[in-house]
Design an enzyme around this catalytic site. Structure first.
Site, PDB file in Angstrom:
ATOM      1  N   HIS A 274      36.026  79.807 -22.545  1.00 22.59           N
ATOM      2  CA  HIS A 274      35.985  81.277 -22.671  1.00 22.59           C
ATOM      3  C   HIS A 274      36.973  81.945 -21.698  1.00 22.59           C
ATOM      4  O   HIS A 274      37.953  82.531 -22.142  1.00 22.59           O
ATOM      5  CB  HIS A 274      34.574  81.863 -22.479  1.00 22.59           C
ATOM      6  CG  HIS A 274      33.550  81.270 -23.391  1.00 22.59           C
ATOM      7  ND1 HIS A 274      33.671  81.328 -24.756  1.00 22.59           N
ATOM      8  CD2 HIS A 274      32.395  80.588 -23.141  1.00 22.59           C
ATOM      9  CE1 HIS A 274      32.636  80.716 -25.310  1.00 22.59           C
ATOM     10  NE2 HIS A 274      31.852  80.259 -24.355  1.00 22.59           N
ATOM     11  N   ASP A 325      32.284  76.380 -30.987  1.00 18.95           N
ATOM     12  CA  ASP A 325      31.214  76.770 -30.069  1.00 18.95           C
ATOM     13  C   ASP A 325      29.847  76.858 -30.747  1.00 18.95           C
ATOM     14  O   ASP A 325      29.210  75.855 -30.989  1.00 18.95           O
ATOM     15  CB  ASP A 325      31.621  78.091 -29.389  1.00 18.95           C
ATOM     16  CG  ASP A 325      30.740  78.444 -28.208  1.00 18.95           C
ATOM     17  OD1 ASP A 325      29.795  77.701 -27.930  1.00 18.95           O
ATOM     18  OD2 ASP A 325      30.987  79.469 -27.546  1.00 18.95           O
TER      19      ASP A 325
HETATM   20 ZN   LIG Z   1      29.569  77.032 -25.169  1.00 23.63          ZN
END
Ligand SMILES: [Zn+2]
Length: 458
Positions: A274, A325
């Site tokens: 991220h 994810d």
């Molecule tokens: Zn993750």
């Protein structure tokens, strides 16, 4: 294993026609020839070949709840309320369930054009939070699912120790994830013994986040991993949410990325998942470190995380790759498209990430994601060149969305035009796994998945 022949292919030096890929006995590329007719002993593909892209961030079990968190609650829905829904829904998942869900995900990933997965795996213990008889049980199931699908896997067992900064005790919803330092070392040793020599498995570690792993434990775990596995990747969630940045500042006076940079020598083995909330100086330092930023644009959008500083980071030649994810979407196309569209929406310009004038946006995105994905997973892959694995995606150049396109325009069509899947064939280590959009086990794997979800969610 026969050699492979493609009507066209994207090579490191550019597009070429009539491309013959000669294989060695292990499914690696021994040599590449161009411009000659297809020899009689080669398998012939009519489409355009590109190296596959690794999916560098997966929580396979979350595939079971994709799309189930979209009804509004009390009006204050956030990442944190979604996480509670996820914890509750997955409470009942046993190893058989996990394997069934992961196998379905991995087949979907292959058919979409992903040719490896990094499994950031934290569902370690049974429903009561006790280790299974074999403490690596669910890690073995992840490998079994990947092998059933034919997808190379980088196993990233997660170290999860605390519920917040300062080592606050885990919550009841986290009991299936928790290890102390010794227990985690035992797990990684078992995995090294089981898969250390495997061609289709790579091993790394994933300290979950700075909030879940206290400072001393993180330092000790990284040092032990480096001693045992000098090339093994290290993945960590970081600066995904504003609240995480605020909590970090309140605890240490440092932002998460700033804190990590001060205490750990980031290099090409690190993958920062991220890294959404960074200052300009953090962007510059991460780009210069050689670490990979693990971007998950569809999940980050779905969870309301924020948007990565893509333009600035890529202008500094920062390395990055993509992951699906939470698996709200399993498609390199959608994640790469969202990355560019996010940059357009926030800048008010077009072709923001193309990297300069008169360049294909998709070519830049695809080549960066191929390289960053290979680096973060540890597979020798990501380009069609001698010595690399023959992990190859073939685009359907006969599809109307790619009509009359050649070279980079094929990539721009693949990434930006329409929503049909333009991946027709997928080759893994020289063997064709997906042929004409079909995976040989897709029906059996989907049936088991559907049955499993009926029990888990019904
Ligand atoms: Zn993750």
């Amino acid at each position: 294993m026969s050699n492979l022949f493609f009507a066209s292919a994207l090579l490191p030096q550019g597009w070429a026609e009539n491309v013959l890929v000669r294989l060695d006995g292990r499914g690696r590329i021994a040599a590449i020839g161009t411009g000659a007719p297809c020899p009689s002993d080669a398998e012939r593909f009519a489409g355009a070949a590109v190296a596959g892209i690794a999916n560098l961030h997966s929580h396979a079990h979350q595939r079971a709840i994709a799309g189930l968190g979209e009804s509004s609650g009390d009006g204050s829905d956030s990442f944190w309320s979604w996480r509670e829904v996820m914890y509750r829904a997955l409470d009942r998942m046993d190893p058989d369930d996990f394997e069934a869900v992961a196998a379905q995900l991995y087949v979907e990933a292959l058919k979409a054009g992903f040719t490896a997965v990094a499994e950031f795996h934290y569902l370690h213990h049974d429903r009561d939070g006790r280790p299974y008889a074999d403490p690596a049980e669910t890690s073995h199931r992840a490998v079994a699912a990947a092998r059933a699908a034919g997808l190379p896997i980088t196993l990233l067992p997660v170290l999860y120790n605390a519920s917040g900064f300062g080592g606050t005790p885990p919550t009841a919803g986290q009991r299936r994830f928790i290890h102390d330092g010794k227990g985690f070392q035992r797990l990684t040793e078992r995995l090294r013994a089981a898969y250390g020599e495997a061609d289709d498995v790579r091993l790394g570690i994933a300290p979950h986040s700075l909030r879940a792993v206290p400072e001393a434990l993180l330092a000790e775990t990284v040092a032990a991993h480096r001693a045992a596995s000098p090339a093994g990747p290290i993945h960590i969630h970081i600066a995904e949410q504003r609240k995480e940045v605020d909590d970090s500042l309140a605890f240490s006076g440092r932002r998460p990325v700033e804190w990590l940079l001060e205490r750990h020598a980031l290099d090409g083995r690190w993958c920062l998942i991220h890294a959404t909330h960074m200052t300009e100086s953090e962007v510059a330092a991460v780009a210069a470190s050689g670490a990979v930023a693990g971007l998950c644009p569809t999940t980050e959008a779905n969870l309301g995380d924020g948007f990565f500083a893509a333009e600035s980071y890529m202008a500094r030649s920062g390395r990055w790759g993509i992951g699906s994810d939470s698996h709200i979407s399993v498609s390199p196309v959608e994640d790469l498209r969202w990355l560019e569209y996010g940059a357009r929406l926030t800048s008010g310009r077009r072709t923001v990430l193309a990297g300069g004038p008169r360049r294909s946006t998709a070519r830049r995105l695809v080549e960066d994601a191929q390289a960053g994905g290979a680096q973060a997973t540890g597979f020798e892959a990501g380009r069609l060149a001698p010595g690399m694995r023959a992990d190859i995606v073939v685009l359907d150049t006969a599809h109307p969305l790619l009509a009359a396109r050649q070279g980079d325009a094929l990539l721009d069509g693949w990434i930006f035009a329409g929503n049909a899947n333009l991946v027709r064939d997928v080759v893994i280590a020289g063997r064709t796994i997906v042929r004409d959009r079909r995976h040989p086990r897709e029906d059996a794997i989907a049936e088991r998945f559907t049955h499993t979800l009926g029990r888990l969610l019904g």
